[in-house]
Design a protein around this motif. Structure first.
Motif, short mmCIF file in Angstrom:
data_model
loop_
_atom_site.label_atom_id
_atom_site.label_comp_id
_atom_site.label_asym_id
_atom_site.label_seq_id
_atom_site.Cartn_x
_atom_site.Cartn_y
_atom_site.Cartn_z
N ASN A 93 0.85 -1.19 0.00
CA ASN A 93 0.00 0.00 0.00
C ASN A 93 0.89 1.24 0.00
O ASN A 93 2.11 1.16 0.21
CB ASN A 93 -1.02 -0.01 1.16
N THR A 94 0.28 2.38 -0.27
CA THR A 94 1.07 3.63 -0.40
C THR A 94 1.80 3.96 0.89
O THR A 94 2.95 4.41 0.86
CB THR A 94 0.14 4.80 -0.80
N ASP A 95 1.16 3.69 2.03
CA ASP A 95 1.80 3.99 3.32
C ASP A 95 3.12 3.22 3.47
O ASP A 95 4.12 3.76 3.96
CB ASP A 95 0.88 3.64 4.48
N MET A 96 3.11 1.96 3.06
CA MET A 96 4.34 1.16 3.15
C MET A 96 5.42 1.72 2.21
O MET A 96 6.56 1.93 2.62
CB MET A 96 4.04 -0.31 2.79
N ALA A 97 5.04 1.97 0.97
CA ALA A 97 6.02 2.44 -0.01
C ALA A 97 6.60 3.80 0.40
O ALA A 97 7.81 4.04 0.30
CB ALA A 97 5.37 2.53 -1.38
N ARG A 98 5.72 4.66 0.92
CA ARG A 98 6.19 5.99 1.35
C ARG A 98 7.15 5.86 2.53
O ARG A 98 8.20 6.53 2.57
CB ARG A 98 4.98 6.85 1.73
N SER A 99 6.81 4.99 3.44
CA SER A 99 7.66 4.80 4.62
C SER A 99 9.04 4.24 4.23
O SER A 99 10.06 4.61 4.81
CB SER A 99 6.95 3.85 5.58
N MET A 100 9.05 3.35 3.24
CA MET A 100 10.33 2.79 2.78
C MET A 100 11.24 3.87 2.24
O MET A 100 12.43 3.94 2.55
CB MET A 100 10.07 1.72 1.70
N VAL A 101 10.66 4.76 1.42
CA VAL A 101 11.47 5.86 0.85
C VAL A 101 11.93 6.80 1.96
O VAL A 101 13.10 7.20 2.02
CB VAL A 101 10.66 6.65 -0.22
N GLU A 102 11.00 7.12 2.84
CA GLU A 102 11.27 8.05 3.95
C GLU A 102 12.45 7.53 4.79
O GLU A 102 13.39 8.26 5.10
CB GLU A 102 10.01 8.14 4.80
N ASN A 103 12.38 6.25 5.13
CA ASN A 103 13.41 5.67 6.00
C ASN A 103 14.72 5.44 5.27
O ASN A 103 15.80 5.65 5.83
CB ASN A 103 12.92 4.34 6.59
N MET A 104 14.65 4.98 4.04
CA MET A 104 15.88 4.64 3.32
C MET A 104 16.66 5.89 2.91
O MET A 104 17.87 5.94 3.02
CB MET A 104 15.54 3.81 2.08
#
Lengths: 143, 149
Positions: free
Chosen positions: B57-68
């Motif tokens: 979901n978008t929340d997961m993908a956004r969090s991955m970019v945010e954290n990485m």
């Protein structure tokens, strides 16, 4: 003493994170060039000198092993140390990369200190930019 | 080749390793369906062939970019989210195959990403299906092993 680095990976996120790790690790980097495959890497190397290359293997157009082959054909470019950063970590694949001239190997997923260690091992310098006998005196990095 | 229970354990460990090390996301397995907004896939061939797909979901993908990448949400683009999804499946596949068959050499395809919405359910009998949650950030993974030599 600062170094020029070329990062070759088809993932822009991976290129960005590698660049960030190198910067935060204290490695004295002057310029960081980026390419999304081996072909683009060669084009950049036609006009720019770098001191070390970090390259993925699995890339479109020209993969990391083909890139190593092309570097080996050029008397000047074959002198640049290449570190493979890849998901493909089988012993045979590593051996293949080393046979084609790779000097280091990092498996994804990696920890920041793994990049720093291999980078310093391959290029032979410590954080102060001086050449060292054994640069494995690193503390854990906190990102 | 290992039995399905062992394969599932190896795949789960690979997923945890990639998400924790590269994206600082700690996943909890779950049984619920995953409403996803994007998918990524990679094929592999060697002593056996197959495909791994990820549904996020978008929340997961956004969090991955945010954290990485250390970016704030307003700076994050769909292209970056898709790129992280593709790179995650690339790393999961490499890690999984190495743990499953350390001596074997596999050829991996270049990962493909797709912006599409849907519902991922764990009950497809043809594939190994795993679903994860991390505070509303959802991930579904399927593994299909298509043939063996």
């Amino acid at each position: 003493m600062s170094f020029n680095v070329l990062v070759v990976d088809d993932s822009m996120s991976m290129r960005a994170v590698i660049k960030k790790i190198i910067t935060l690790s204290g490695f004295q980097m002057d310029k960081c060039l980026e390419a999304s495959n081996g072909r683009q890497g060669l084009e950049l190397l036609a006009d720019n000198w770098v001191d070390v290359i970090l390259s993925d293997i699995n890339m479109p157009e020209m993969n990391g092993l083909q890139f190593l082959e092309e570097l080996a054909k050029n008397e000047t470019l074959r002198e640049i140390p290449v570190i493979m950063i890849t998901t493909e970590g089988s012993g045979e694949r590593m051996e293949e990369a080393f046979k084609r001239g790779a000097k280091g190997f990092i498996k994804k997923p990696f920890l920041p200190e793994q990049i720093r260690k291999v980078l310093y091992d391959v290029i032979g310098v410590g954080e102060n930019g001086r050449y060292e006998e054994d640069p494995r005196n690193t503390d854990e990095l906190d990102f | 080749m290992a039995d399905m229970k062992k394969i599932q354990e190896i795949l789960m460990n690979s997923i945890f390793d990639v998400y924790e090390k590269m994206f600082f996301v700690f996943l909890e397995p779950m049984d619920d369906a995953v409403k996803y907004d994007m998918a990524a896939s990679i094929r592999f061939s060697g002593v056996f062939n197959g495909e791994i797909r990820a549904y996020l979901n978008t929340d997961m993908a956004r969090s991955m970019v945010e954290n990485m990448l250390g970016l704030e949400p307003p700076e994050i683009s769909v292209k970056q989210m898709e790129d992280c999804a593709k790179e995650s499946i690339n790393m999961i596949c490499g890690s999984f195959l190495e743990r499953l068959s350390p001596q074997a050499v596999f050829d991996l395809s270049v990962p493909e990403g797709e912006l599409k919405s849907g519902v991922f359910k764990k009950d497809d009998p043809g594939t190994l299906n795993l679903a994860f949650d991390s505070d509303g950030q959802l991930l579904g993974i399927t593994l299909s092993i298509k043939s063996s030599k």
